[in-house]
Structures are given as structure tokens and as C-alpha cells.
Design a protein around this motif. Structure first.
Motif, mmCIF file in Angstrom:
data_model
loop_
_atom_site.group_PDB
_atom_site.id
_atom_site.type_symbol
_atom_site.label_atom_id
_atom_site.label_comp_id
_atom_site.label_asym_id
_atom_site.label_seq_id
_atom_site.Cartn_x
_atom_site.Cartn_y
_atom_site.Cartn_z
ATOM 1 N N ASP A 137 29.805 44.777 9.457
ATOM 2 C CA ASP A 137 30.758 45.726 10.039
ATOM 3 C C ASP A 137 32.120 45.666 9.362
ATOM 4 N N ASP A 189 34.969 47.601 14.593
ATOM 5 C CA ASP A 189 34.310 46.817 13.547
ATOM 6 C C ASP A 189 34.886 45.397 13.441
ATOM 7 N N THR A 228 26.328 43.641 16.170
ATOM 8 C CA THR A 228 26.979 44.696 15.403
ATOM 9 C C THR A 228 27.478 45.717 16.420
ATOM 10 N N ASP A 229 28.069 46.822 15.939
ATOM 11 C CA ASP A 229 28.395 47.880 16.895
ATOM 12 C C ASP A 229 27.548 49.108 16.603
ATOM 13 N N THR A 272 27.215 52.816 16.027
ATOM 14 C CA THR A 272 28.014 53.997 15.678
ATOM 15 C C THR A 272 27.096 55.046 15.058
HETATM 16 CO CO CO Z 1 30.202 48.799 12.612
#
Ligand code: CO
Ligand code: CO
Ligand code: CO
Length: 321
Positions: free
Chosen positions: A26, A66, A200-201, A203
Motif C-alpha cells: 500500500d 494507505d 491491506t485496504d 480500494t
Molecule cells: Co492501498
């Protein structure tokens, strides 16, 4: 696209670059000392909602995410903006104010930036944070036996696409904006506090796309339980009308070879897991013995979390039951 660039920076030349292009995550991470590393990232995009203030706040929340997704704490940010010369100055000011107020809420100092003229508005941040080098949350950190935990529902892409087509109920848009402007700060802090190392994120590449990145980096198989995955009601309704962002279509094309769905899940339900999110939640891989502590921690911070699946041994793959 990055392939020709990746080989140019030999990791052995940069021993303090703990996370870089060779191991995409990220954010980049640069070690300053034994107990401190810099987390550096940038993100910007075109408007996803009509309200300029909300747009600025969403873009800033997304850019800071992030840093949180690496287990870091952002402290400094710069604006990146491209604004049409014929756009009223009040609107540009509202975009920047939305971003700045979100940065302040996060405890981040907005210290400058750069703006150019462009036909279509673009806005976001460069964000810098600190993380302890041994406490990073990375895509490689998932282990068989871990629980998969999500910190925001899915469906923002579907709802904002309905908005762009003038088919969205304002209440659905308001709900999506509330989530998209919610910082991943508390979810990240709760996870770091109990020693979560994988995550993680979620998106643009969707739950399944970002999940796939984690499965590959960690060399594990993910099992998701559809009924436990939070999805906004509005998104479910628009999905029945087959309203999806182009990004979701791309995600399905690209990631579906790596995913198997239970046959009882209809196509619209499957598409929601490919939802190209903006400013989505964290997807955390949590050791089984830490789940209870994480949830207790999150509850005390008023941070919702959902257990949506588990990590298994095996070739990288995602099974959706
Ligand atoms: Co990310
Ligand atoms: Co990003
Ligand atoms: Co400049």
C-alpha cells in the motif's frame, strides 16, 4: 506498467527500503532507525460525488488510508490538485478545505502541495507517516488459520455510479459518503495494538482484487463467507438493476480466474465483491488467538469490524461460499 521500472532499483542497493517496487504494497517504507521507519504514499482521483467538500474529504481519507493499511500513523501531508481554470474559485476552495479538515481530524499537518490546471478536477494527497519496522502490516503477513476481518462495508463504487447516472437515492449517497470519509485510523490502531501483521485496504481493485494480492504475496488461499460480508443496502438494490462502475467490470475480467463462487450466488452478488471501492476499509489477516482482543479493542474505539472469512493453506486462490 511498472515492470520496466521495477528492475532498475536493486533492493541490495537500498537496504533501508523495507517496502518498495520489488514487493508492491500500500505504501513504500524506508527505515530510519531500529525502531522507526517512514511510510510514504500518494493517491489522487477525479470526483466521485457532487459535493466538492465531500470529494476533498473522501480523497484525503483515501490517501491517508494507505499509511494506515501499513500499520503506520500519518503525520504530514501535501496536496496534489489539478483544477479546471473555469471552475469557480469557491468550489476549488471547498475541495481543498474538505481535504484539509480531514487531515486535521487525522492529526496530520497539511504543509503544502502543488496545483496545476486541467480540464477534469483531480485531488489527493502525498502522505507520510511513521511505523515501527517490526510492526508493519503488509500483504505478505497473512498466515493459514488467520481470520479475515473487514472494517467498512462494500458498495461505494456501485452507489457513486448510481449517483453519476442520476439513479441514486440521496440517503444511499449520504451513507456511502459517511463511510468513505471515515478514517481507517482506529481500525489500524486497533490492529497494530494486538499485533496484526497481515492486511491491506480495499480500494479500486475491490475486495477480491486486493484479497488476491494478499493471497499471492502471502502464498495462501482465502475463504470468504458471502453472508458475513457487509454490503450497503443501496448497493444491493442498484446491483439488481445492474448498475456497476466500469472498474468493477475490469476487476471481474482480471480477477475472476482466481476466484470460485458458490453456485447459489447470483451474478449481481458476485459483482458486488468486485466493487471498485473508493476509500474502503482495511482487510486484516488476524491470528485466531488475537481476534477476541482485536474486537474488544475496536469496540472500545467505536470501530465496527466484521469477520468475513479465513486464511487457508494452499496455492493462492479465493473461494467464496
Ligand atoms: Co492501498
Ligand atoms: Co492507494
Ligand atoms: Co510546485
Amino acid at each position: 506498467m511498472l515492470r520496466p521500472v521495477q528492475g532498475m532499483f536493486d533492493p541490495s542497493d537500498f537496504p533501508d527500503l523495507l517496502v518498495g517496487l520489488g514487493d508492491p504494497d500500500d505504501a513504500a517504507v524506508w527505515r530510519l532507525s531500529e525502531d522507526r521507519a517512514l511510510v510514504i504514499t500518494t493517491d489522487f482521483f477525479t470526483p466521485v460525488v457532487d459535493d466538492p467538500y465531500d470529494y476533498g474529504a473522501i480523497a484525503a481519507t483515501n490517501a491517508l488510508s494507505d499509511v494506515y493499511a501499513m500499520g503506520g500513523q500519518p503525520f504530514l501531508a501535501l496536496n496534489i490538485a489539478a483544477l479546471p481554470p473555469d471552475m469557480p474559485a469557491e468550489i476549488s476552495a471547498e475541495i481543498l478545505r474538505g481535504g484539509a479538515e480531514k487531515a486535521r481530524e487525522a492529526g496530520v499537518a497539511l504543509a503544502g502541495g502543488h496545483t496545476i490546471q486541467d480540464k477534469e478536477p483531480k485531488y489527493g494527497l502525498v502522505a507520510i507517516g511513521f511505523v515501527h519496522p517490526q510492526r508493519m502490516i503488509t500483504k505478505r503477513g497473512a498466515r493459514p488459520g488467520d481470520a479475515l476481518v473487514l472494517s467498512k462495508p462494500l458498495g461505494f463504487g456501485t452507489i457513486t455510479t448510481a449517483l453519476k447516472r442520476d439513479q441514486a437515492d440521496p440517503a444511499d449517497v449520504a451513507e456511502a459518503v459517511r463511510w468513505m470519509t471515515r478514517l481507517n485510523k482506529l481500525a489500524s490502531q486497533a490492529a497494530s495494538a494486538v499485533g496484526v501483521r497481515g492486511g491491506t485496504d480495499v480500494t479500486g481493485f475491490s475486495l477480491l482484487g486486493h484479497g488476491w494480492e494478499m493471497a499471492v504475496a502471502s502464498e495462501v488461499r482465502l475463504r470468504l463467507f458471502f453472508d458475513r460480508i457487509p454490503i450497503l443496502d443501496g448497493a444491493k438494490r442498484y446491483a439488481q438493476e445492474w448498475i456497476f462502475p466500469g472498474g468493477s467490470m475490469d476487476n471481474r475480467l482480471y480477477y475472476s480466474p482466481h476466484v470460485h463462487f458458490d453456485p447459489r450466488l447470483d451474478e449481481a452478488s458476485q459483482m458486488l465483491l468486485f466493487d471498485a471501492q473508493t476509500s474502503g476499509g482495511l482487510l486484516l489477516s488476524v491470528p485466531a488467538e488475537k481476534v477476541e482482543a482485536l474486537f474488544a479493542n475496536a469496540q472500545s474505539l467505536d470501530q465496527p469490524l466484521w469477520v468475513i472469512g479465513e486464511v487457508e493453506q494452499g496455492e493462492p486462490f479465493i473461494e467464496v461460499n
